[in-house]
Design a protein around this motif. Structure first.
Motif, short mmCIF file in Angstrom:
data_model
loop_
_atom_site.label_atom_id
_atom_site.label_comp_id
_atom_site.label_asym_id
_atom_site.label_seq_id
_atom_site.Cartn_x
_atom_site.Cartn_y
_atom_site.Cartn_z
N ASP A 1 -2.74 -2.50 2.60
CA ASP A 1 -3.14 -1.20 2.07
C ASP A 1 -4.06 -1.32 0.86
OD1 ASP A 1 -1.39 -2.22 0.24
OD2 ASP A 1 0.09 -0.61 0.36
N LYS B 1 5.58 -7.62 6.06
CA LYS B 1 4.28 -7.13 5.61
C LYS B 1 3.35 -8.30 5.34
CE LYS B 1 6.15 -2.94 3.44
NZ LYS B 1 6.24 -2.15 2.16
N SER B 2 2.06 -8.08 5.59
CA SER B 2 1.06 -9.13 5.41
C SER B 2 0.35 -8.96 4.08
CB SER B 2 0.04 -9.08 6.55
OG SER B 2 0.66 -9.35 7.79
N TYR B 3 0.13 -10.11 3.42
CA TYR B 3 -0.57 -10.13 2.15
C TYR B 3 -1.59 -11.27 2.18
CZ TYR B 3 3.47 -7.40 0.54
OH TYR B 3 4.45 -6.45 0.40
N THR C 1 -2.46 -9.29 -2.34
CA THR C 1 -3.08 -8.04 -1.91
C THR C 1 -2.57 -7.67 -0.53
OG1 THR C 1 -5.07 -8.58 -3.17
CG2 THR C 1 -5.23 -6.80 -1.55
N GLY C 2 -1.98 -6.46 -0.41
CA GLY C 2 -1.44 -6.02 0.86
C GLY C 2 -2.51 -5.42 1.76
N ARG D 1 5.18 -17.37 -0.63
CA ARG D 1 6.09 -16.31 -0.19
C ARG D 1 7.39 -16.36 -1.00
NH1 ARG D 1 7.34 -17.91 4.85
NH2 ARG D 1 9.32 -18.80 4.16
N LYS E 1 -3.35 -2.55 -2.02
CA LYS E 1 -2.65 -2.62 -3.30
C LYS E 1 -2.45 -4.08 -3.70
CE LYS E 1 -0.18 1.78 -2.86
NZ LYS E 1 1.15 2.43 -2.82
N ARG E 2 -2.59 -4.36 -4.98
CA ARG E 2 -2.52 -5.72 -5.48
C ARG E 2 -1.39 -5.88 -6.50
NH1 ARG E 2 -7.44 -8.44 -8.80
NH2 ARG E 2 -6.24 -7.66 -10.59
#
Length: 660
Positions: free
Chosen positions: A622, A604-606, A619-620, A653, A624-625
């Motif tokens: 989507d 997943k990317s953030y 923060t994704g 990471r 969401k943080r």
């Protein structure tokens, strides 16, 4: 070796120290003072029990596990530093002195002094007669008699040792540890055939002459592992010119640049030195003078002996390294391991490199100036000007061609790497004077040995850089305190650990190394080589992981070469320029630090964002943080590493995943 029996010995010895402290605490509690109350929970017993707790499972099954993430004895790591940092060490030492007084003892050294007394007596007689003869004017009728006496005494000296008046070692030139070197001194007899006196190299040699003199060849190791045998200066210059052009160096001629190379201590992290040395020679940067502490002394000594990159890469993978931690947990010896295998391995390596087969390699055999650093715990006769032992510089013992030309290089390395309480100290004697000195790891006082050399070469200070370690905080800015004024005990494991820890802290050794790294003097170029995988911070070299890890170390080898190449691209044309200096890691963080960095975790990317304070927000896609409280110091340190090596995303990471 019966490790189950050894475990019982360990438990017995540690409990023997711990129980009197418990008993004493009860007595103190009943009437003298309550000051020692806390020791039961967090003092000497805690330290001893923690050591015992870690030793018992590691040794009781008789196995020594191996693995990339393991430390001393494979899985065992006696991290007494972290234990001692959490307790009142001075209080512990005060209690231990009551129930277990420190006692400096060296039965092997005492016996060796007795065995070498005839040598000292005869040598003293020779030198006394020489002094008498020199004081007599020409024509004095007494000269003939003194000359005859001198001739007879010299003949006796030669019969006894093989030395003569002219060839006998000068005071302080030859040192021997009678336990480590027992095979070299049968019956305690010191012979000129084993320890000859020779004229040492005192000035840096011409790089090409040093590399190819007498038809010698040099084996370079490329980044792909390919070995190229180079047999002439012309061939080498052609290779260097091509490599510099391909790497985009600021100069593309093939002329080698002689440098002084200073190498930091760091145990198994020193595996980074092999690929770094290889890349230096590929780019025509040739050490012509070296200094080293601990594992840095191993690399420095081998380079000074003439080891080329191929030979160094082979030594790093030598199976003997897995046996260096030769368990010998007898408290009176001062360490968990006796270090005999390490000494024997070093001696063998040096003989193989130099071609000397019938005796140890001494400093006079080395091809270039070399200074190896150790820490003095005890000295029976400090030299003039060094009597004040409260000063770290007076407790710093320097092996070199100037100071110890007749001493085996393997002994100096073994002393420099003697981590307190891990390896037995080196307890050495000068057989010509009877002076004895007890030494441990040079990192106690100087982990990064800068400015011991006496030449005008540009200096590369290579340090083994750990993550998040370059902030101006903690031990990096510690102020020094006076050291103990008297000799300290290194011959008992507990006292060795406590004394090493307190003297290291009181000398503010880490702060001096930090200053060297971050404020280089003119002519100094500080090169930090990261000891972790910049793409995967979970993979890293550690202090006690001496053996080569086929999964992790090849990655780090490639990375080390790339870091060195980048550094040389930045500094190569500055070497030798008046007033020039440089470094590849900064220690200044902007007051208004902000960043936004992409991070990929679990597919997943953030976006990791920071705008001040002690929180990084992830923060994704989507929206969401997740806020992760790391602390401002940690964030600043990670940012500094990211500026130097471009790994901020990987470090964030790891922090994100560790928080899960």
């Amino acid at each position: 070796m019966d490790l189950k029996k050894l475990t019982q010995t360990i438990a017995h010895d540690l409990q023997k120290v711990a129980q009197p402290i418990v008993d004493l605490e009860k007595k103190v509690e009943r009437g003298l003072t309550g000051a020692v109350d806390a020791l039961e929970g967090k003092g000497a017993n805690a330290a001893l029990r923690e050591i015992e707790k870690q030793l018992r499972p590691a040794l009781s099954d008789g196995k020594v596990p191996q693995g990339s993430d393991q430390s001393l004895f494979g899985g065992l790591k006696i991290d007494y530093g972290s234990i001692l940092s959490k307790i009142d060490v001075e209080k512990v030492k005060k209690v231990l002195k009551w129930v277990f007084p420190p006692h400096i003892h060296d039965p092997d050294g005492d016996k060796f002094k007795q065995q070498t007394q005839p040598l000292r007596d005869t040598l003293g007689q020779v030198r006394s007669l020489r002094s008498q003869l020199d004081s007599l004017p020409p024509g004095d009728p007494r000269r003939a008699q003194v000359e005859q006496q001198l001739k007879a005494a010299d003949a006796k000296l030669q019969q006894l040792s093989g030395y003569t008046e002219q060839t006998a070692p000068k005071p302080g030139a030859l040192w021997i540890d009678p336990q480590l070197q027992s095979k070299e001194i049968p019956g305690g007899q010191v012979k000129a055939s084993t320890y000859p006196t020779q004229k040492p190299v005192l000035q840096p040699p011409d790089p090409l002459e040093m590399m190819f003199k007498g038809g010698k060849t040099v084996n370079l190791v490329g980044e792909d592992g390919k070995v190229t045998q180079v047999s002439s200066p012309e061939q080498y210059k052609q290779i260097v010119a091509a490599n510099r052009a391909a790497a985009g160096m600021p100069r593309t001629d093939g002329n080698p640049i002689a440098v002084h190379l200073s190498l930091e201590g760091g145990g198994g992290k020193g595996k980074r030195y092999g690929p770094a040395f290889s890349e230096m020679l590929e780019q025509g940067v040739v050490p012509a003078s070296v200094s080293g502490t601990s594992v840095g002394s191993i690399a420095a000594g081998l380079i000074a002996a003439g080891a080329d990159p191929k030979r160094v890469s082979e030594m790093v993978k030598d199976p003997a390294l897995s046996k260096w931690f030769d368990v010998d947990l007898i408290p009176d010896d001062g360490g968990v391991t006796n270090g005999q295998v390490a000494y024997d391995t070093l001696d063998r390596w040096l003989r193989e490199v130099t071609g000397i087969k019938d005796r140890p390699v001494t400093f006079a055999d080395l091809k270039m100036p070399c200074q190896l650093i150790a820490a003095t715990y005890a000295d029976s006769a400090p030299p003039k000007g060094k009597e004040d032992l409260t000063r770290p510089e007076n407790r710093t013992f320097v092996f070199s061609q100037e100071t110890t030309p007749d001493t085996p290089v393997a002994l100096a390395i073994r002393a420099s790497m003697a981590i307190p309480a891990v390896w037995d100290p080196v307890e050495m004697v000068d057989p010509t004077t009877g002076r004895s000195v007890h030494l441990t790891d040079g990192g106690v006082f100087d982990g990064l040995p800068m400015h011991y050399q006496n030449n005008n070469l540009p200096v590369i200070g290579m340090h083994l850089y750990e993550r998040d370690s370059n902030l101006a905080a903690g031990d990096n800015v510690k102020q020094p305190k006076p050291l103990p004024k008297d000799n300290q005990d290194s011959t008992h494991i507990i006292w060795n650990a406590l004394n090493g820890w307190t003297m290291h802290q009181d000398s503010a050794a880490d702060a001096r190394d930090y200053q060297d790294r971050n404020a280089p003097k003119a002519g100094d170029f500080m090169l930090g080589v990261p000891v972790w995988n910049l793409d995967n911070p979970n993979q890293e070299d550690d202090t006690f992981g001496l053996t080569y890890d086929d999964k992790v170390d090849p990655i780090l080898d490639q990375q080390s070469r790339q870091v060195v190449r980048s550094f040389l691209r930045q500094e190569l044309d500055q070497f030798g320029k008046a007033g020039a200096s440089g470094k590849n890691i900064d220690n200044v963080v902007p007051a208004d630090l902000k960043f936004s960095v992409p991070v990929v975790s679990g597919g997943k990317s953030y976006t990791a964002s920071y705008g001040g304070g002690d929180v990084v927000s992830f923060t994704g896609a989507d929206g969401k943080r997740k806020d992760l409280k790391l602390g401002q110091g940690q964030i600043d340190a990670m940012w500094l590493d990211g500026q130097a090596f471009g790994d901020l995303s990987a470090q964030l990471r790891k922090a994100f995943e560790d928080a899960k």
